[in-house]
Write a protein that holds these residues in place. Sequence first.
Motif, short mmCIF file in Angstrom:
data_model
loop_
_atom_site.label_atom_id
_atom_site.label_comp_id
_atom_site.label_asym_id
_atom_site.label_seq_id
_atom_site.Cartn_x
_atom_site.Cartn_y
_atom_site.Cartn_z
N CYS A 54 3.61 -1.55 4.19
CA CYS A 54 2.93 -2.84 4.09
C CYS A 54 3.51 -3.58 2.89
O CYS A 54 3.39 -3.12 1.75
CB CYS A 54 1.43 -2.61 3.90
N VAL A 58 -6.74 5.02 16.15
CA VAL A 58 -7.35 4.52 14.93
C VAL A 58 -7.40 5.66 13.92
O VAL A 58 -7.84 6.77 14.24
CB VAL A 58 -8.76 3.96 15.21
N ARG A 59 -6.93 5.37 12.73
CA ARG A 59 -6.88 6.39 11.67
C ARG A 59 -7.57 5.86 10.41
O ARG A 59 -7.79 4.67 10.26
CB ARG A 59 -5.42 6.73 11.35
N GLU A 60 -7.85 6.78 9.53
CA GLU A 60 -8.46 6.45 8.24
C GLU A 60 -7.76 7.28 7.18
O GLU A 60 -7.48 8.47 7.39
CB GLU A 60 -9.95 6.78 8.28
N THR A 110 0.84 -1.19 0.00
CA THR A 110 0.00 0.00 0.00
C THR A 110 0.88 1.24 0.00
O THR A 110 1.98 1.25 0.57
CB THR A 110 -0.93 0.04 1.23
N TYR A 132 6.32 5.53 3.65
CA TYR A 132 5.87 5.14 5.00
C TYR A 132 7.05 4.69 5.86
O TYR A 132 7.98 4.07 5.35
CB TYR A 132 4.88 3.98 4.94
N TYR A 170 -6.95 1.82 10.12
CA TYR A 170 -5.85 1.11 10.75
C TYR A 170 -5.47 1.77 12.08
O TYR A 170 -5.83 2.91 12.34
CB TYR A 170 -4.63 1.08 9.82
N ARG A 171 -4.74 1.03 12.88
CA ARG A 171 -4.23 1.57 14.14
C ARG A 171 -2.77 1.94 13.92
O ARG A 171 -1.97 1.14 13.43
CB ARG A 171 -4.35 0.53 15.25
N TRP A 172 -2.41 3.17 14.29
CA TRP A 172 -1.03 3.63 14.17
C TRP A 172 -0.72 4.55 15.35
O TRP A 172 -1.46 5.49 15.61
CB TRP A 172 -0.81 4.36 12.85
N SER A 198 -8.46 2.95 3.79
CA SER A 198 -7.90 2.10 4.84
C SER A 198 -8.23 2.64 6.22
O SER A 198 -8.17 3.85 6.45
CB SER A 198 -6.38 2.00 4.69
N GLU A 218 -5.67 5.34 0.16
CA GLU A 218 -4.43 4.70 -0.25
C GLU A 218 -4.58 4.14 -1.66
O GLU A 218 -5.67 4.10 -2.21
CB GLU A 218 -4.04 3.55 0.69
#
Length: 107
Positions: free
Chosen positions: A81, A47-49, A8, A77, A41-43, A39, A52
């Motif tokens: 991923c 939790v984010r959105e 990604t 990044y 995801y946890r970062w 997407s 991508e």
Amino acid sequence: MSFLVYVTVPHEREALDLARMLVEARLAAGVNVLPGARSVYRWQGEVREAGECLLLAQVSRAAFEDFCAAVRRAHSYEVPCIVALPLEAGHQPFLRWIEENSLPSVG
């Protein structure tokens, strides 16, 4: 054996640049660029959105480690991923094409 490698990236331009670099370097036989992914995801504890772009690369086992190293060097990044899914079966001429066009780096 070969892999379908899922990567990604945040933007379509980065995806196209990365795809072209990987194919030109013969680390991937081909790369499909799929823009428009969303997407969740946890970062760093939250939790984010984000939007991508997905890359699906056809990579031989022999080229996989060099493929990963090239993606890590070029990727924006901190933790890209890169997930390889083994191609257990498929159209044999296509699988041969992957093996013939995705090679480890020389030198």
